[in-house]
Design an enzyme around this catalytic site. Structure first.
Site, short mmCIF file in Angstrom:
data_model
loop_
_atom_site.label_atom_id
_atom_site.label_comp_id
_atom_site.label_asym_id
_atom_site.label_seq_id
_atom_site.Cartn_x
_atom_site.Cartn_y
_atom_site.Cartn_z
N ASN A 98 4.77 15.71 41.94
CA ASN A 98 3.58 16.20 40.80
C ASN A 98 2.71 15.97 42.30
O ASN A 98 2.30 15.35 42.65
CB ASN A 98 2.70 14.56 40.43
CG ASN A 98 2.17 15.27 39.17
OD1 ASN A 98 1.13 15.68 39.17
ND2 ASN A 98 2.29 14.26 37.50
N ASN A 108 5.41 13.37 26.98
CA ASN A 108 4.92 13.66 26.19
C ASN A 108 4.36 14.77 26.17
O ASN A 108 4.63 16.25 26.26
CB ASN A 108 2.78 13.78 27.14
CG ASN A 108 2.01 11.92 27.74
OD1 ASN A 108 3.02 11.93 27.39
ND2 ASN A 108 1.47 12.53 28.57
N CYS A 117 0.05 29.91 33.69
CA CYS A 117 0.99 28.21 33.97
C CYS A 117 1.73 28.14 34.74
O CYS A 117 2.89 29.06 35.73
CB CYS A 117 2.55 28.67 32.46
SG CYS A 117 3.27 27.05 32.55
N HIS A 177 3.84 24.19 28.18
CA HIS A 177 5.89 24.48 28.68
C HIS A 177 6.35 23.00 28.68
O HIS A 177 6.15 22.04 28.99
CB HIS A 177 5.18 24.66 30.50
CG HIS A 177 6.99 25.43 31.53
ND1 HIS A 177 6.76 26.73 30.59
CD2 HIS A 177 8.17 25.07 31.50
CE1 HIS A 177 7.91 26.92 31.71
NE2 HIS A 177 9.18 25.57 31.66
N LYS A 182 -2.35 8.69 13.08
CA LYS A 182 -2.44 7.37 12.75
C LYS A 182 -3.45 6.77 14.37
O LYS A 182 -3.18 6.99 14.87
CB LYS A 182 -1.22 5.54 13.07
CG LYS A 182 -1.28 4.73 13.34
CD LYS A 182 -0.76 3.76 13.16
CE LYS A 182 -0.47 2.39 13.21
NZ LYS A 182 -1.65 1.96 12.09
N PHE A 183 -4.82 5.77 14.12
CA PHE A 183 -5.25 5.93 14.75
C PHE A 183 -5.06 3.87 15.44
O PHE A 183 -4.66 3.63 14.30
CB PHE A 183 -7.06 6.04 14.51
CG PHE A 183 -7.54 7.30 14.54
CD1 PHE A 183 -7.33 7.65 15.99
CD2 PHE A 183 -7.49 8.35 13.92
CE1 PHE A 183 -7.28 9.35 16.08
CE2 PHE A 183 -7.27 10.02 14.28
CZ PHE A 183 -7.65 9.91 15.32
N HIS A 239 8.73 29.31 28.28
CA HIS A 239 7.42 28.54 28.75
C HIS A 239 7.01 28.45 27.26
O HIS A 239 6.81 27.73 27.04
CB HIS A 239 6.25 29.54 28.72
CG HIS A 239 4.82 29.35 28.43
ND1 HIS A 239 4.63 28.01 29.57
CD2 HIS A 239 3.98 28.96 27.61
CE1 HIS A 239 2.89 28.02 29.45
NE2 HIS A 239 2.97 28.16 28.11
N HIS A 252 8.27 19.66 29.22
CA HIS A 252 8.61 19.28 31.02
C HIS A 252 8.17 17.71 30.15
O HIS A 252 7.58 17.56 29.19
CB HIS A 252 7.86 19.93 31.49
CG HIS A 252 5.64 19.47 31.47
ND1 HIS A 252 4.57 20.17 30.74
CD2 HIS A 252 4.98 18.08 31.70
CE1 HIS A 252 4.14 20.02 30.62
NE2 HIS A 252 4.20 18.62 31.15
N GLN A 274 8.22 13.89 32.50
CA GLN A 274 7.61 13.29 34.31
C GLN A 274 8.30 11.95 34.54
O GLN A 274 8.81 11.46 34.03
CB GLN A 274 6.16 12.65 33.98
CG GLN A 274 5.04 13.34 33.82
CD GLN A 274 3.52 13.13 33.69
OE1 GLN A 274 3.91 12.92 35.38
NE2 GLN A 274 2.70 13.75 33.21
N ARG A 334 1.29 -1.06 -0.28
CA ARG A 334 -0.60 -0.16 -0.18
C ARG A 334 0.70 1.74 0.12
O ARG A 334 0.46 2.21 0.03
CB ARG A 334 -1.02 0.25 1.19
CG ARG A 334 -2.15 -1.10 0.97
CD ARG A 334 -2.70 -0.58 2.53
NE ARG A 334 -4.43 -0.83 2.91
CZ ARG A 334 -4.86 -1.09 3.47
NH1 ARG A 334 -4.42 -0.37 4.53
NH2 ARG A 334 -5.79 -1.51 4.00
N SER A 338 -0.48 18.43 29.30
CA SER A 338 -1.26 19.44 28.98
C SER A 338 -1.15 20.99 28.70
O SER A 338 -2.31 22.07 29.56
CB SER A 338 -1.84 19.00 30.98
OG SER A 338 -1.25 19.15 31.45
N HIS A 391 12.08 5.33 23.48
CA HIS A 391 11.52 4.76 23.00
C HIS A 391 10.70 6.24 22.39
O HIS A 391 10.60 6.74 22.97
CB HIS A 391 10.16 4.23 22.93
CG HIS A 391 10.81 2.46 23.86
ND1 HIS A 391 10.90 1.61 22.12
CD2 HIS A 391 10.78 1.52 24.74
CE1 HIS A 391 11.46 0.61 22.63
NE2 HIS A 391 11.51 0.87 24.25
P1 H2U Z 1 1.19 16.64 31.47
O1 H2U Z 1 1.07 17.78 30.78
O2 H2U Z 1 2.09 15.23 30.53
O3 H2U Z 1 0.11 16.28 31.61
O4 H2U Z 1 2.38 17.13 32.49
C1 H2U Z 1 2.06 17.32 33.51
C2 H2U Z 1 1.90 17.50 35.05
O5 H2U Z 1 2.44 18.65 36.07
C3 H2U Z 1 0.17 16.20 35.06
O6 H2U Z 1 0.68 15.37 35.97
C4 H2U Z 1 1.47 18.22 36.97
C5 H2U Z 1 -0.38 17.47 36.21
O7 H2U Z 1 -0.38 16.20 37.33
N1 H2U Z 1 1.07 19.00 37.84
C6 H2U Z 1 1.34 19.48 39.05
O8 H2U Z 1 1.44 18.79 39.06
N2 H2U Z 1 1.10 21.17 39.71
C7 H2U Z 1 0.58 21.78 38.77
O9 H2U Z 1 -0.24 22.71 39.23
C8 H2U Z 1 0.11 21.66 37.24
C9 H2U Z 1 0.73 20.60 37.06
ZN ZN Z 2 5.17 28.20 31.76
#
Ligand code: H2U
Ligand code: ZN
Length: 349
Positions: free
Chosen positions: A76, A152, A51, A163, A310-311, A114, A165, A167, A27, A160, A297
């Site tokens: 976190n 991510n 932020c 900025h 891609k889904f 940011h 970042h 984890q 394909r 989310s 990865h």
């Molecule tokens: P993601 O955008 O990859 O989800 O990572 C952002 C992480 O930052 C998310 O897990 C954490 C969220 O829980 N966070 C905090 O711990 N404190 C905050 O004030 C905002 C976001």
């Molecule tokens: Zn920021």
């Protein structure tokens, strides 16, 4: 050793996990529809007062971030694992099994800016991110056997916040992906007396068709068994088992190769390329890890353009992964784009 490739439908095996992918190579002859559209990317300010990750910002917990200038790491505020869970295993027959998990989750801000991504940062700043990953992994690995460093990137991947970042989740149990890779690398090691990924990277550099970027320390390839269209695997040439074991040369070189790879990703569709990336290394707290080679990865979802992804649905979800674009063709496209970020080129005009 010439790996088998077929012009017709075939399956390829991932030796790290034992799973297979259906490659519908015939394909690929369909016309390449990439780069046909321009997508507006919202302008992101250098500092966003709203932020939670920016220097000096107040986070959801009420805590205030320091006025940091390099990387900044914090626990976190909404962690997926808690340090005080009791590490107990509970089974109720074969059908109902559970185990308690203790752990912690860290957030790593890559830069005070940011508006930057790893692909736009300079090598020294990326090396500071690598150094932070190494320090965090060493500290968390002294407590927990599993340390998962990941990023991510992009809203498409559920990030989310723009900025830059990533984890780190560390826990008392070895997650399923690491466990599968541990098993398959061990079986290979027992059979051959060499690490699976060291043999793999040697074969790939000899062949070259799936290599995207390489230097004296690191090689990034679209793996022979890639599932995502532009998936890559980043492996050190000199076997290293865990992130904290990288020596200064490997660390410096890692920053450079990450930069080169991520610029190529962004340049593919002249768009901030979304992906999930994660490091896999030997579990901490064990000496029996000769079979392990540290690697990263990259799983990007995009297929043909900045918006066509891609889904993993239908056959993928109910049977096994499938791809049309061959890994060889994906690697060629990534090799064909320039290694200078498209935004840097635009800025200079
Ligand atoms: P993601 O955008 O990859 O989800 O990572 C952002 C992480 O930052 C998310 O897990 C954490 C969220 O829980 N966070 C905090 O711990 N404190 C905050 O004030 C905002 C976001
Ligand atoms: Zn920021």
């Amino acid at each position: 050793m010439n790996p088998p490739t077929f012009p017709s439908p075939h399956r390829r095996r991932n030796p790290l996990t034992g799973s297979w992918v259906l490659v519908s190579a015939h394909r690929t002859d369909r016309p390449w529809l990439g780069k046909t559209e321009r997508v507006d990317v919202p302008v992101v300010p250098r500092h966003d007062p709203a932020c939670h990750l920016c220097p000096g910002a107040r986070r959801a917990s009420g805590e205030r971030n320091p006025d940091y200038s390099g990387t900044f790491t914090f626990t976190n505020d909404f962690p997926a694992m808690l340090p005080d869970a009791l590490p107990e295993r509970a089974a109720c027959g074969d059908l109902f099994q559970a185990e308690a998990v203790a752990g912690t989750c860290r957030v790593v801000c890559f830069s005070p800016r940011h508006d930057l991504a790893l692909s736009q940062m300079d090598d020294a700043s990326i090396e500071a991110v690598v150094a932070t990953w190494m320090e965090e992994a060493a500290a968390l690995g002294a407590v927990y056997p599993s340390v998962q460093v990941f990023e991510n990137r992009g809203a498409t991947m559920g990030a989310s916040n723009p900025h830059p970042h990533g984890q780190i989740w560390a826990g008392s149990s070895i997650p399923s992906s690491t466990e599968a890779e541990d098993h398959h690398q061990l079986v290979y090691w027992r059979k051959k007396g060499r690490p699976l990924l060291t043999d793999y990277v040697e074969a790939e550099t000899g062949d070259g068709t799936r290599v995207v970027v390489a230097d004296e320390e690191w090689v990034a390839v679209v793996p022979y068994w890639a599932v995502w269209p532009f998936e890559t695997l980043l492996v050190p040439r000199r076997p290293v088992r865990r992130l904290p074991e990288l020596d200064p040369a490997a660390r410096r070189s890692l920053a450079r190769i990450l930069h080169r790879l991520l610029v190529r990703y962004d340049n593919l569709f002249c768009h901030p390329f979304p992906y999930s990336m994660g490091w896999h290394g030997a579990p901490f707290g064990t000496d029996e890890a000769e079979h392990w080679v540290l690697h990263a990865h990259f799983y990007p979802p995009l297929l043909r353009s900045a918006t066509i992804r891609k889904f993993m649905v239908g056959y993928e979800l109910t049977a096994e992964a499938q791809r049309d674009l061959t890994p060889e063709e994906a690697a060629r496209r990534l090799r064909d784009v320039p290694e200078r970020h498209y935004l840097a080129i635009t800025d200079e005009r």
